[in-house]
Write a protein that holds these residues in place. Structure first.
Motif, short mmCIF file in Angstrom:
data_model
loop_
_atom_site.label_atom_id
_atom_site.label_comp_id
_atom_site.label_asym_id
_atom_site.label_seq_id
_atom_site.Cartn_x
_atom_site.Cartn_y
_atom_site.Cartn_z
N ARG A 36 1.30 -10.25 -2.00
CA ARG A 36 1.01 -9.09 -1.84
C ARG A 36 1.85 -8.78 -1.99
N GLN A 37 2.90 -8.88 -1.36
CA GLN A 37 4.41 -8.00 -1.97
C GLN A 37 4.53 -8.13 -2.98
N TYR A 38 4.80 -8.84 -4.18
CA TYR A 38 5.23 -9.44 -5.85
C TYR A 38 3.86 -8.17 -6.18
N ILE A 39 3.12 -8.03 -5.97
CA ILE A 39 1.57 -7.63 -6.45
C ILE A 39 2.21 -5.61 -6.66
N HIS A 40 2.41 -5.27 -5.03
CA HIS A 40 2.98 -4.18 -4.62
C HIS A 40 4.43 -3.82 -5.65
N ALA A 41 5.26 -4.63 -5.50
CA ALA A 41 6.20 -4.88 -6.36
C ALA A 41 6.08 -4.25 -7.69
N GLU A 42 5.62 -4.92 -8.31
CA GLU A 42 5.09 -4.95 -9.93
C GLU A 42 4.11 -4.03 -9.86
N LYS A 43 3.29 -3.01 -9.60
CA LYS A 43 2.94 -1.37 -8.99
C LYS A 43 3.83 -0.69 -9.35
N VAL A 44 4.66 -0.89 -8.17
CA VAL A 44 5.70 0.27 -8.41
C VAL A 44 6.96 0.62 -9.15
N GLN A 45 7.24 -0.76 -9.71
CA GLN A 45 7.51 -0.96 -11.63
C GLN A 45 7.03 -0.09 -12.37
N LYS A 46 6.16 -0.57 -12.54
CA LYS A 46 5.48 0.27 -13.75
C LYS A 46 4.86 1.44 -13.20
N ALA A 47 4.60 2.32 -11.55
CA ALA A 47 4.33 3.77 -11.66
C ALA A 47 5.93 3.88 -11.33
N ILE A 48 7.24 4.13 -11.57
CA ILE A 48 8.39 4.53 -11.64
C ILE A 48 8.27 4.92 -13.27
N LYS A 49 7.78 4.25 -13.79
CA LYS A 49 8.41 4.79 -15.43
C LYS A 49 7.25 6.52 -15.88
N TYR A 50 6.69 6.47 -14.71
CA TYR A 50 5.95 7.78 -14.93
C TYR A 50 6.27 8.77 -13.77
N VAL A 51 7.97 8.54 -13.00
CA VAL A 51 8.24 9.76 -12.65
C VAL A 51 9.36 10.03 -12.63
N GLU A 52 9.84 10.96 -12.59
CA GLU A 52 11.15 11.31 -12.77
C GLU A 52 11.60 11.85 -11.88
N ILE A 53 12.31 11.40 -11.11
CA ILE A 53 13.37 11.60 -9.77
C ILE A 53 14.85 11.99 -10.46
N PHE A 54 14.89 13.52 -9.59
CA PHE A 54 16.37 14.13 -10.10
C PHE A 54 16.72 14.93 -8.31
N THR A 55 16.39 13.82 -7.56
CA THR A 55 16.10 14.95 -6.04
C THR A 55 17.00 14.24 -5.29
N LYS A 56 18.16 14.53 -4.71
CA LYS A 56 18.94 13.65 -3.75
C LYS A 56 17.69 12.92 -2.65
N GLU A 57 16.84 13.26 -2.24
CA GLU A 57 15.78 12.69 -1.25
C GLU A 57 15.49 11.55 -1.59
N LYS A 58 15.33 10.00 -0.71
CA LYS A 58 14.48 8.94 -1.01
C LYS A 58 13.36 9.37 -1.28
N LEU A 59 13.16 8.90 -1.88
CA LEU A 59 11.12 8.70 -2.55
C LEU A 59 10.99 6.84 -1.64
N CYS A 60 9.78 6.97 -1.10
CA CYS A 60 9.47 5.34 -0.67
C CYS A 60 8.60 5.09 -1.91
#
Length: 239
Positions: free
Chosen positions: A37-61
């Protein structure tokens, strides 16, 4: 006698060994499923971060990144907690409008509704027997409706992340201009960039007083004339 004891001890040891092996196997399977489950979740996050441009100092979970990657047009599943209450409130609004139409409509169908009309929320008295009987029977049928459950399209962590993003007033979420990704900016940075644009004396000029009230006084009669005048002449606005 000793042989019987030895056989009994061997059988007991064998049962203990089998039980220990089952327990170890169970713990191993649980750990394996957790790692998967951790591996699948990490893969989802890696795919999702391609569609999010972060220009903030706030740490997003990770849950917030997964929610933002779904896009700004994503519609979460409605909660069933207040579904029946919302349905009854909508029906009460329908009943109010039907009673208002019964009391104030003269049947001429010549009423021109103002485009900027504010809702009064007036609750009139009861209408005739036919309307009231219909409303009464319809409300009884609505009370009998059973709300069916359905699968939520957001996990529990993503629901919490969505609420966290809504309450966070230090960031601004916008759609990117060039692609379909989502941009997260610091609010201070966003305001600073906007002020840099407005402080450009080549394209903008600072005025001493606001002319909003004067423009409103001039524009509202013009809009009323264009709206109702063109409707009375039989054609709609084309511009």
């Amino acid at each position: 006698m000793s042989n019987k004891k030895n056989r009994r001890f061997k059988a007991r040891d064998k049962k203990r060994k089998i039980a220990n092996n089952k327990e170890k196997r169970k713990r191993y399977n649980i750990c394996r499923q957790h790692r998967r489950r951790q591996y699948i979740h990490a893969e989802k996050v890696q795919k999702a971060i391609k569609y999010v441009e972060i220009f903030t100092k706030e740490k997003l979970c990770n849950a917030e990144i997964l929610v933002l990657a779904k896009g700004l047009k994503f519609i979460p599943s409605p909660r069933l907690q207040n579904a029946k209450k919302t349905l009854i409130n909508d029906f009460n609004e329908l009943a109010r409008k039907m009673r208002c139409k019964y009391h104030f409509d003269d049947g001429s169908n010549t009423y021109n509704r103002h485009p900027f009309l504010l809702k009064s929320g007036h609750k009139p008295s009861w209408a005739n027997n036919a309307i009231e009987n219909y409303l009464f029977s319809t409300r009884i049928e609505l009370e009998k409706i059973q709300i069916n459950t359905f699968k939520d399209n957001l996990s529990k962590n993503e629901r919490m992340a969505l609420q966290s993003l809504r309450k966070n007033d230090r960031i601004i979420v916008k759609k990117a201009d060039k692609n379909s990704s989502t941009v997260v900016l610091d609010k201070d940075l966003y305001v600073k960039m906007a002020m840099n644009q407005l402080n450009d004396n080549i394209h903008y000029e600072t005025i001493n007083e606001s002319h909003t009230t004067a423009i409103k006084c001039l524009s509202v009669p013009f809009l009323e004339y264009r709206t109702f005048g063109d409707f009375e002449n039989g054609h709609e606005l084309m511009d």
